[in-house]
Design a protein around this motif. Structure first.
Motif, PDB file in Angstrom:
ATOM      1  N   SER A 117       9.900  10.458  11.248  1.00 43.83           N
ATOM      2  CA  SER A 117       9.227  11.049  10.092  1.00 43.83           C
ATOM      3  C   SER A 117      10.123  11.000   8.848  1.00 43.83           C
ATOM      4  N   ARG A 118      11.402  11.276   9.021  1.00 45.04           N
ATOM      5  CA  ARG A 118      12.330  11.247   7.877  1.00 45.04           C
ATOM      6  C   ARG A 118      12.529   9.820   7.370  1.00 45.04           C
ATOM      7  N   TRP A 119      12.591   8.843   8.273  1.00 41.25           N
ATOM      8  CA  TRP A 119      12.715   7.436   7.841  1.00 41.25           C
ATOM      9  C   TRP A 119      11.478   7.034   7.035  1.00 41.25           C
ATOM     10  N   SER A 173       2.558  17.737  27.201  1.00 47.49           N
ATOM     11  CA  SER A 173       2.437  18.721  26.122  1.00 47.49           C
ATOM     12  C   SER A 173       3.627  18.613  25.171  1.00 47.49           C
ATOM     13  N   MET A 174       4.803  18.374  25.718  1.00 48.46           N
ATOM     14  CA  MET A 174       5.998  18.234  24.881  1.00 48.46           C
ATOM     15  C   MET A 174       5.848  17.083  23.889  1.00 48.46           C
ATOM     16  N   PHE A 175       5.429  15.924  24.369  1.00 50.25           N
ATOM     17  CA  PHE A 175       5.267  14.776  23.470  1.00 50.25           C
ATOM     18  C   PHE A 175       4.124  14.992  22.481  1.00 50.25           C
ATOM     19  N   ARG A 192       2.678  15.770  16.921  1.00 49.26           N
ATOM     20  CA  ARG A 192       1.899  16.569  15.972  1.00 49.26           C
ATOM     21  C   ARG A 192       2.793  17.195  14.906  1.00 49.26           C
ATOM     22  N   TYR A 193       3.945  17.716  15.309  1.00 49.11           N
ATOM     23  CA  TYR A 193       4.843  18.350  14.347  1.00 49.11           C
ATOM     24  C   TYR A 193       5.408  17.341  13.343  1.00 49.11           C
ATOM     25  N   SER A 194       5.602  16.102  13.805  1.00 50.11           N
ATOM     26  CA  SER A 194       6.228  15.089  12.939  1.00 50.11           C
ATOM     27  C   SER A 194       5.211  14.264  12.164  1.00 50.11           C
TER      28      SER A 194
END
Length: 583
Positions: free
Chosen positions: A401-403, A431-433, A438-440
């Motif tokens: 996401s930052r890149w 669920s972790m992935f 989703r967060y990124s």
């Protein structure tokens, strides 16, 4: 009843005559010592002491009963006992008072008395006198002894617990006759798969199993050996070894024979396997606790190897380092002390960067640089692999996401994240992935999950469900270290795998080893028939890169292209190679 006013009471007047002094107060009420002593519930007596011994002038009934001394009788003809010796020592010391505890054998067992001795005021023309009292503490001591026994023993098996084991060892070493050449050994025993009994049959069955095992182990002991239960399913034996390791191995053989027959629990017969580790003292002065720790370190290795392990020098230091790593790693995960490094994945036909593999790195303030192979193994053993794996997945997605934000649009690269078999078994990986993506805000096809063959072999059905869930997130699946595990064609065909990663052990020396070159060609041919892509690990020379390119390998990684680098360096590396570059 008629009320009476206090105003009508008569009041007697007083004079100024002082009350009688101390020596004249109530002279008629003075009582002899015998009456005072008789009023005391504990044994008490007035004693005198001179060159001829101790004499009791007055003693109450508890004193005469407990100490067998009739009043007004000198005891010079009676053998001295501990309490007499202590009284004589007190008289000679000049102290005003003293107290001590006395133990003696009674008709019903040991008896305990708390004794006090004090000097009475000197009387002119009379010998010095001493007040002696003795409180019977036998009941309290018995209770203390029983409580101590409970504290030092295991309530289920009645064997010594870890603390009691240490005291038993100290007692054997201190109070037994040891030949000059003798040493002692600790044999640690761990019951394999004991937790499965509790899970499947319940704790009652687990307790019954432990009791039966304790009885069998006890039957294998020699006279003088000590068996203890030092943990949930951990036992230990202290043994004197007149013939060193030979004696220890003889005991181990007896243990194995005692455990060879299945144990019946309800309607089931269960075979109990044991991991056994031994540690031998160098001499009798060795710290027993240290030898116990060494034996436990050896039994941990035995759980992995399936063989009887004898402690080797350095094993305990390794165990202590693993403990230190676990403690520091837990702290590092809590405060963000780890970083991800990124090693480029290169498309061999074109030389373009297709992505990066995320690799955890840890530089600790106290331990310095800790190898991933070392701290990941500790994380898997301690259960820290779950928070470590989650952190890596979230951080890798955030890096993408930052890149993208820095470049102004999504990059044409993805990141591979390694999954531990233990994390796959314990965590909700799908669920972790899903949360990481989703967060990124990163698309699923840019995050690749790398799994090992062992993770699939351990639980094929669960692995299949997980991989299907990851494919629902549009994530590619790569099988890492292919060729070193136990995969078969059926599993490759049935599982939704996209990429095979050839282990570096086959690639690095491929040009010098014909057999390894044949293995690589076979994997490439297999992948082509199954419509899978192949990544070769461990490419360290240009010759290897060209050879793999000519064989039709899709992607490669290794030091020839670049070592793992920081997030900023990885972005700069991609920018530098963005406009196509050949190998």
């Amino acid at each position: 009843m008629d009320s009476v006013s206090v105003r009508n009471w008569t009041v007697d007047t007083t004079d100024d005559t002082p009350l009688l002094g101390e020596g004249e107060t109530h002279p008629a009420q003075r009582m002899p010592f015998t009456d005072w002593l008789a009023a005391l519930p504990q044994a008490a007596a007035i004693l005198t002491c001179d060159d001829s011994g101790i004499a009791s002038i007055n003693g109450n009934l508890p004193f005469r009963t407990a100490f067998g001394e009739p009043a007004d009788r000198r005891q010079t003809n009676k053998p001295a006992t501990e309490w007499r010796d202590r009284v004589i020592a007190f008289v000679q010391s000049g102290r005003a008072s003293d107290s001590f505890e006395m133990r003696r054998e009674g008709k019903l067992g040991p008896e305990y008395f708390l004794c006090t001795i004090g000097r009475l005021p000197d009387r002119q023309g009379m010998k010095a006198q001493y007040l002696f009292t003795a409180i019977d503490r036998t009941t309290e001591r018995t209770i203390e002894k029983n409580l101590r026994r409970e504290l030092l023993s295991d309530g289920l098996t009645a064997l010594p617990n870890r603390t009691g084991f240490g005291e038993e060892i100290d007692d054997r070493i201190a109070n037994s006759a040891w030949p000059d050449s003798a040493q002692f050994g600790i044999i640690a025993i761990d019951l394999s798969r004991f937790s499965r009994v509790n899970e499947s049959l319940g704790p009652m069955a687990g307790d019954e199993l432990l009791i039966t095992v304790a009885k069998r182990l006890k039957s294998s002991l020699r006279q003088g050996d000590v068996l203890a239960r030092i943990g949930g399913n951990d036992f230990a034996i202290f043994a004197r070894l007149n013939n060193g390791l030979s004696d220890a191995l003889h005991i181990v053989q007896r243990i194995r024979e005692s455990m060879s027959m299945p144990i019946r629990l309800s309607d089931l017969q269960i075979r109990v396997d044991c991991a056994i580790g031994c540690a031998l003292s160098i001499n009798q002065d060795d710290d027993p606790d240290d030898v116990v720790r060494k034996a436990q370190a050896a039994v941990k290795i035995a759980k992995r190897t399936g063989k009887v392990e004898i402690y080797r020098n350095g094993v305990l230091k390794e165990a202590q380092r693993r403990f230190s790593i676990e403690s520091r790693l837990r702290d590092a995960l809590a405060r963000g002390g780890l970083t991800l490094a990124y090693q480029p994945l290169i498309h061999l036909p074109t030389g373009e960067i297709t992505g990066f593999e995320a690799l955890a790195r840890w530089e600790d303030e106290e331990l310095g640089f800790v190898s991933p192979a070392e701290f990941i193994a500790v994380a898997e053993e301690s259960g820290l692999i779950t928070p470590l794996g989650r952190w890596a997945a979230y951080e890798a997605a955030q890096a993408l996401s930052r890149w993208d934000a820095k470049f102004g649009q999504p990059l044409s690269v993805g990141v591979n994240v390694n999954l531990s078999p233990i994390q796959m078994a314990r965590d909700d990986v799908a669920s972790m992935f899903e949360e990481a993506l989703r967060y990124s805000g990163v698309a699923g096809h840019r995050l690749t999950a790398e799994i090992t063959e062992s993770a699939i072999v351990a639980d094929p059905d669960k692995a299949r469900k997980l991989l299907v869930a990851l494919k629902d997130l549009q994530m590619p699946i790569a099988m890492d270290d292919f060729g070193t595990g136990y995969s078969n064609l059926a599993s490759l065909h049935s599982l939704p795998i996209d990429i095979l990663k050839i282990d570096r052990s086959f690639v690095t020396s491929m040009l010098e080893d014909h057999d390894k070159q044949v293995i690589v060609r076979t994997i490439l041919s297999l992948a082509e028939s199954l419509n899978l892509k192949v990544t070769a690990e461990g490419i360290e020379t240009q010759q290897l890169a060209h050879a793999l390119q000519q064989m039709g390998c899709w992607q490669g990684q290794g030091y020839y292209f670049a070592k793992a680098m920081t997030e900023a360096e990885a972005y700069d590396y991609w920018r530098a190679r963005w406009n196509f570059e050949t190998i």
